[in-house]
Every structure is written in structure tokens, then in C-alpha cells.
Write an enzyme that holds these catalytic residues in place. Structure first.
Site, PDB file in Angstrom:
ATOM      1  CG  ASP A  55      -1.961   0.812   1.111  1.00  0.00           C
ATOM      2  OD1 ASP A  55      -2.844   0.422  -0.180  1.00  0.00           O
ATOM      3  OD2 ASP A  55      -3.157   1.534   1.841  1.00  0.00           O
ATOM      4  CD  GLU A  98      -3.668   7.341   3.078  1.00  0.00           C
ATOM      5  OE1 GLU A  98      -4.084   7.994   3.209  1.00  0.00           O
ATOM      6  OE2 GLU A  98      -3.372   6.238   1.721  1.00  0.00           O
ATOM      7  CD  GLU A 150      -8.271   9.545  -1.164  1.00  0.00           C
ATOM      8  OE1 GLU A 150      -8.185   7.915  -0.096  1.00  0.00           O
ATOM      9  OE2 GLU A 150      -7.547  10.011  -0.299  1.00  0.00           O
ATOM     10  CD  GLU A 220      -9.308   0.151  -3.357  1.00  0.00           C
ATOM     11  OE1 GLU A 220      -8.604  -0.304  -2.419  1.00  0.00           O
ATOM     12  OE2 GLU A 220      -8.713   1.503  -3.683  1.00  0.00           O
TER      13      GLU A 220
HETATM   14  C1  LIG Z   1      -5.484   0.502  -2.681  1.00  0.00           C
HETATM   15  C2  LIG Z   1      -5.721   1.841  -1.569  1.00  0.00           C
HETATM   16  N1  LIG Z   1      -6.883   2.560  -2.107  1.00  0.00           N
HETATM   17  C3  LIG Z   1      -7.700   3.430  -1.427  1.00  0.00           C
HETATM   18  C4  LIG Z   1      -6.155   4.107   0.198  1.00  0.00           C
HETATM   19  C5  LIG Z   1      -6.814   5.103   0.602  1.00  0.00           C
HETATM   20  N2  LIG Z   1      -6.145   6.246  -0.181  1.00  0.00           N
HETATM   21  C6  LIG Z   1      -5.147   3.402  -0.208  1.00  0.00           C
HETATM   22  N3  LIG Z   1      -4.315   3.871   0.773  1.00  0.00           N
HETATM   23  N4  LIG Z   1      -5.029   2.301  -0.562  1.00  0.00           N
END
Ligand SMILES: Cc1ncc(CN)c(N)n1
Length: 232
Positions: A55, A98, A150, A220
Site C-alpha cells: 500500500d 499518510e 478514498e 480494490e
Molecule cells: C489500495 C488503496 N486504496 C485506497 C487507499 C486510500 N488512500 C489506499 N491507501 N490504498
């Protein structure tokens, strides 16, 4: 009863229509077994660490995409789009936090973020982000994609924070990162932007945005799948 309420208050929004039409895909993305395993405390820690490192790569690729949405917003002529800039800029700031959070979390778990090889599902999703960042992609489509990306995280991790959950203490921070009320309000603001654009857009543009919405949900799901143990 529901229908009566709709008749009283007016028509159903574009996004609400999609969420109903594609409910199963949306549930698949936001109630994935990986998320369930965090929620009920059975998550495999090597899967969690794998998700963490993958991520981090995704978020780095997400930043130029969000910058492209900001540029598109700045070229919009409508008066409402002025407020969009502030929301998107706020999103960029949140992404900086983040990234720092990933670094801190990685060191907590003894995970190195340098030299991580992106897995297939991650590469595929990052390529989609690159295509969506292209100047040819309309603001409506890009803003919809931004909201969807998001929102999947917000909805997934907020589910982990519900009262009956059993999230291990050391994973609570992760859930709060995206499941907190502030992030929920930010996603609601992104939805307002996307919805306003969709209401004004042509049928063709709306169709494109719906296809991208579905594409994101599928990516996702694949991203969560990739994070799970035994995934090849
Ligand atoms: C795969 C993914 N999707 C969404 C997000 C949220 N910013 C993330 N960190 N990673």
C-alpha cells in the site's frame, strides 16, 4: 416506505443509483475477508505486513493522480469548483500524513519500505491511476475515481471500528487512520464534488465514470486478495 421517502424528497442521486445497482461489487470491496480478519482479530500478521508495504507503493502512485485532479479542478470555470480546490488540496496534505504514517507503522512492525517489489495486482492498479491522470480524462471521471478510491478505505476501516469488532490493540491505529469521522467527512466532501459534476455531465461522460467506478472496485478487491496469505 423507502420509495415513498424518495418520492417526497426528489430523485435519487447518480452515486446512490450506482451503489444500489452495483451493491454486491461494492460490498465485495468494502467487506473483504482481509478486512473481516482485521475486524475480528484473526488477521495473519505476514498478510498485514505485505499489505503495508504494497500500500505504501500504491499511495506513492496515488499522489500524482490526486495532483492531476487538482489541476483539472483548477481549470474548471464554475464557481462551485473554487471550493473543490480546497477539498482536493486538503486531500494532498492528508496523503503526506499518510505517507509518514506508513513509514512509522513499517518501522513499528520491522518492515522495510525500500526495495519493495510491487505485486501484479498493485502494478495493475497503479497503471489505472496513471491512465486516469491523463489530461484527456474528464474532471467528472477523475473526481469520481478519487471519491471511490478514498471511500473504499473509509468504509472498510470504519467497519472495523464498529462496537462489536475485535481489532487487536496494535491494529487499531490503522483502522482509525481511514475509519475516523474526519476522513468520513472528507469522503463525503469528495462525494459532493463527484455528484455535482455527474449531475451536470453528459450521458456519455456519466457512463465513462460508472465504468471507472466499477474498475476501481474490482482493483480494490484484487488489492485485498493480493494481501492475503497464500495468494499467488
Ligand atoms: C489500495 C488503496 N486504496 C485506497 C487507499 C486510500 N488512500 C489506499 N491507501 N490504498
Amino acid at each position: 416506505m423507502e420509495r415513498k421517502k424518495e418520492e417526497e424528497v426528489g430523485k435519487v442521486s447518480v452515486i446512490e443509483t450506482w451503489l444500489r445497482k452495483h451493491r454486491l461489487v461494492y460490498i465485495g470491496a468494502t467487506r473483504h475477508p482481509f478486512i473481516h480478519s482485521i475486524r475480528d482479530g484473526t488477521v495473519d500478521l505476514s498478510s498485514f505486513k505485505l499489505w503495508l508495504e504494497q500500500d505504501y507503493i500504491f499511495v506513492r502512485a496515488f499522489i500524482p493522480f490526486v495532483a492531476s485532479v487538482l489541476i483539472k479542478a483548477s481549470k474548471e470555470s464554475s464557481a462551485d469548483a473554487c471550493d473543490d480546490l480546497e477539498v482536493i488540496l486538503g486531500g494532498m496534505v492528508a496523503l503526506n500524513d499518510e505517507l509518514n504514517w506508513f513509514k512509522k507503522e513499517a518501522s513499528k512492525w520491522g518492515v522495510s519500505l525500500s526495495n519493495v517489489t510491487p505485486k501484479k495486482a498493485n502494478l495493475k492498479y497503479c497503471r489505472l491511476l496513471e491512465r486516469l491522470a491523463s489530461p484527456e480524462v474528464e474532471y467528472t471521471v477523475a473526481a469520481t475515481a478519487f471519491w471511490a478510491i478514498e471511500t473504499v478505505y473509509q468504509d472498510s476501516f470504519a467497519h472495523c471500528l464498529e462496537e462489536d469488532s475485535n481489532v487487536p490493540e496494535d491494529l487499531k491505529e490503522t483502522c482509525k487512520r481511514w475509519g475516523n469521522d474526519g476522513f468520513g467527512q472528507y469522503c463525503a466532501a469528495l462525494q459532493t464534488i463527484a455528484e455535482r459534476c455527474l449531475e451536470k455531465s453528459s450521458e456519455d461522460e456519466r457512463k465513462k465514470a460508472e465504468v471507472v467506478f466499477l474498475d476501481i472496485l474490482e482493483n480494490e478487491v484484487e488489492f485485498w486478495n493480493m494481501s492475503q496469505k497464500d495468494h499467488v
